[in-house]
Motif scaffolding. Structure first.
Motif, PDB file in Angstrom:
ATOM      1  N   LYS A  28      92.652 -36.089 -67.023  1.00 40.77           N
ATOM      2  CA  LYS A  28      92.258 -36.718 -65.761  1.00 40.77           C
ATOM      3  C   LYS A  28      90.793 -36.425 -65.449  1.00 40.77           C
ATOM      4  N   GLN A  29      90.371 -35.185 -65.659  1.00 40.99           N
ATOM      5  CA  GLN A  29      88.985 -34.828 -65.369  1.00 40.99           C
ATOM      6  C   GLN A  29      88.026 -35.538 -66.320  1.00 40.99           C
ATOM      7  N   ILE A  30      88.394 -35.663 -67.586  1.00 50.27           N
ATOM      8  CA  ILE A  30      87.545 -36.381 -68.544  1.00 50.27           C
ATOM      9  C   ILE A  30      87.438 -37.848 -68.151  1.00 50.27           C
ATOM     10  N   TYR A  31      88.572 -38.457 -67.777  1.00 51.12           N
ATOM     11  CA  TYR A  31      88.552 -39.855 -67.336  1.00 51.12           C
ATOM     12  C   TYR A  31      87.644 -40.027 -66.120  1.00 51.12           C
ATOM     13  N   GLU A  32      87.755 -39.134 -65.142  1.00 51.81           N
ATOM     14  CA  GLU A  32      86.925 -39.226 -63.938  1.00 51.81           C
ATOM     15  C   GLU A  32      85.444 -39.054 -64.269  1.00 51.81           C
ATOM     16  N   TYR A  33      85.133 -38.158 -65.190  1.00 49.90           N
ATOM     17  CA  TYR A  33      83.741 -37.949 -65.563  1.00 49.90           C
ATOM     18  C   TYR A  33      83.192 -39.185 -66.285  1.00 49.90           C
ATOM     19  N   MET A  34      83.980 -39.773 -67.169  1.00 50.31           N
ATOM     20  CA  MET A  34      83.521 -40.976 -67.877  1.00 50.31           C
ATOM     21  C   MET A  34      83.295 -42.132 -66.897  1.00 50.31           C
ATOM     22  N   HIS A  35      84.153 -42.233 -65.887  1.00 48.95           N
ATOM     23  CA  HIS A  35      83.979 -43.250 -64.851  1.00 48.95           C
ATOM     24  C   HIS A  35      82.650 -43.021 -64.119  1.00 48.95           C
ATOM     25  N   TYR A  36      82.413 -41.779 -63.733  1.00 53.02           N
ATOM     26  CA  TYR A  36      81.146 -41.434 -63.078  1.00 53.02           C
ATOM     27  C   TYR A  36      79.963 -41.710 -64.014  1.00 53.02           C
ATOM     28  N   TYR A  37      80.068 -41.285 -65.255  1.00 48.46           N
ATOM     29  CA  TYR A  37      78.969 -41.390 -66.221  1.00 48.46           C
ATOM     30  C   TYR A  37      78.555 -42.848 -66.432  1.00 48.46           C
ATOM     31  N   ASN A  38      79.514 -43.746 -66.487  1.00 50.10           N
ATOM     32  CA  ASN A  38      79.214 -45.155 -66.761  1.00 50.10           C
ATOM     33  C   ASN A  38      78.993 -46.013 -65.527  1.00 50.10           C
ATOM     34  N   LEU A  39      79.655 -45.688 -64.417  1.00 52.63           N
ATOM     35  CA  LEU A  39      79.634 -46.581 -63.262  1.00 52.63           C
ATOM     36  C   LEU A  39      78.880 -46.061 -62.035  1.00 52.63           C
ATOM     37  N   LYS A  40      78.743 -44.777 -61.898  1.00 56.69           N
ATOM     38  CA  LYS A  40      78.135 -44.225 -60.685  1.00 56.69           C
ATOM     39  C   LYS A  40      76.761 -43.604 -60.930  1.00 56.69           C
ATOM     40  N   ARG A  41      76.580 -42.950 -62.073  1.00 53.69           N
ATOM     41  CA  ARG A  41      75.354 -42.206 -62.366  1.00 53.69           C
ATOM     42  C   ARG A  41      74.198 -43.174 -62.549  1.00 53.69           C
ATOM     43  N   THR A  42      73.167 -43.010 -61.753  1.00 52.18           N
ATOM     44  CA  THR A  42      71.990 -43.871 -61.877  1.00 52.18           C
ATOM     45  C   THR A  42      70.880 -43.124 -62.602  1.00 52.18           C
ATOM     46  N   LEU A  43      70.069 -43.881 -63.311  1.00 54.87           N
ATOM     47  CA  LEU A  43      68.977 -43.303 -64.087  1.00 54.87           C
ATOM     48  C   LEU A  43      67.666 -43.968 -63.725  1.00 54.87           C
ATOM     49  N   LEU A  44      66.629 -43.176 -63.635  1.00 62.03           N
ATOM     50  CA  LEU A  44      65.306 -43.707 -63.326  1.00 62.03           C
ATOM     51  C   LEU A  44      64.850 -44.690 -64.398  1.00 62.03           C
ATOM     52  N   LYS A  45      65.098 -44.347 -65.680  1.00 62.47           N
ATOM     53  CA  LYS A  45      64.653 -45.237 -66.753  1.00 62.47           C
ATOM     54  C   LYS A  45      65.437 -46.549 -66.793  1.00 62.47           C
ATOM     55  N   LEU A  46      66.557 -46.614 -66.090  1.00 63.07           N
ATOM     56  CA  LEU A  46      67.323 -47.862 -65.975  1.00 63.07           C
ATOM     57  C   LEU A  46      67.095 -48.513 -64.617  1.00 63.07           C
ATOM     58  N   LYS A  47      65.940 -48.240 -64.039  1.00 57.08           N
ATOM     59  CA  LYS A  47      65.546 -48.812 -62.744  1.00 57.08           C
ATOM     60  C   LYS A  47      66.529 -48.432 -61.645  1.00 57.08           C
ATOM     61  N   ARG A  48      66.993 -47.192 -61.705  1.00 56.33           N
ATOM     62  CA  ARG A  48      67.933 -46.625 -60.731  1.00 56.33           C
ATOM     63  C   ARG A  48      69.261 -47.390 -60.663  1.00 56.33           C
ATOM     64  N   LEU A  49      69.663 -47.935 -61.798  1.00 57.31           N
ATOM     65  CA  LEU A  49      70.960 -48.586 -61.904  1.00 57.31           C
ATOM     66  C   LEU A  49      71.877 -47.719 -62.764  1.00 57.31           C
ATOM     67  N   SER A  50      73.165 -47.929 -62.632  1.00 57.29           N
ATOM     68  CA  SER A  50      74.101 -47.257 -63.527  1.00 57.29           C
ATOM     69  C   SER A  50      74.038 -47.976 -64.877  1.00 57.29           C
ATOM     70  N   PRO A  51      74.508 -47.339 -65.952  1.00 53.07           N
ATOM     71  CA  PRO A  51      74.488 -48.017 -67.251  1.00 53.07           C
ATOM     72  C   PRO A  51      75.217 -49.364 -67.245  1.00 53.07           C
ATOM     73  N   VAL A  52      76.345 -49.441 -66.569  1.00 52.48           N
ATOM     74  CA  VAL A  52      77.096 -50.701 -66.516  1.00 52.48           C
ATOM     75  C   VAL A  52      76.321 -51.763 -65.732  1.00 52.48           C
ATOM     76  N   GLN A  53      75.715 -51.386 -64.621  1.00 52.93           N
ATOM     77  CA  GLN A  53      74.917 -52.335 -63.837  1.00 52.93           C
ATOM     78  C   GLN A  53      73.727 -52.840 -64.649  1.00 52.93           C
ATOM     79  N   TYR A  54      73.078 -51.940 -65.368  1.00 52.08           N
ATOM     80  CA  TYR A  54      71.907 -52.313 -66.155  1.00 52.08           C
ATOM     81  C   TYR A  54      72.288 -53.287 -67.273  1.00 52.08           C
ATOM     82  N   ARG A  55      73.401 -53.001 -67.973  1.00 54.34           N
ATOM     83  CA  ARG A  55      73.859 -53.914 -69.034  1.00 54.34           C
ATOM     84  C   ARG A  55      74.220 -55.282 -68.466  1.00 54.34           C
TER      85      ARG A  55
END
Length: 72
Positions: A28-55
């Motif tokens: 459950k914790q791994i699933y929640e972290y992967m959800h955060y990693y792909n959908l919530k975490r924003t990156l400056l190099k991705l113009k402050r978008l999450s990886p999914v938003q940027y793609r």
């Protein structure tokens, strides 16, 4: 290299912090972290978008450029 970085972050930010007694709790914790990693975490190099938003944004731009006949 990218996967090693992901797994290092996963271990440091989740697995090492809590000691899980049950496999289900760890899963459950791994699933929640992967959800955060792909959908919530924003990156400056991705113009402050999450990886999914940027793609998604990149795909829209690619489709628009192809529909206009230009090369992206």
């Amino acid at each position: 290299m990218l996967m090693e970085s992901f797994f290092r972050m996963l271990k440091c930010e989740t697995i090492y912090i809590e000691k899980h007694k049950a496999t289900e709790a760890l899963e459950k914790q791994i699933y929640e972290y992967m959800h955060y990693y792909n959908l919530k975490r924003t990156l400056l190099k991705l113009k402050r978008l999450s990886p999914v938003q940027y793609r998604a944004q990149s795909l829209v731009k690619l489709k628009l450029s192809k529909s206009r006949g230009s090369v992206y």
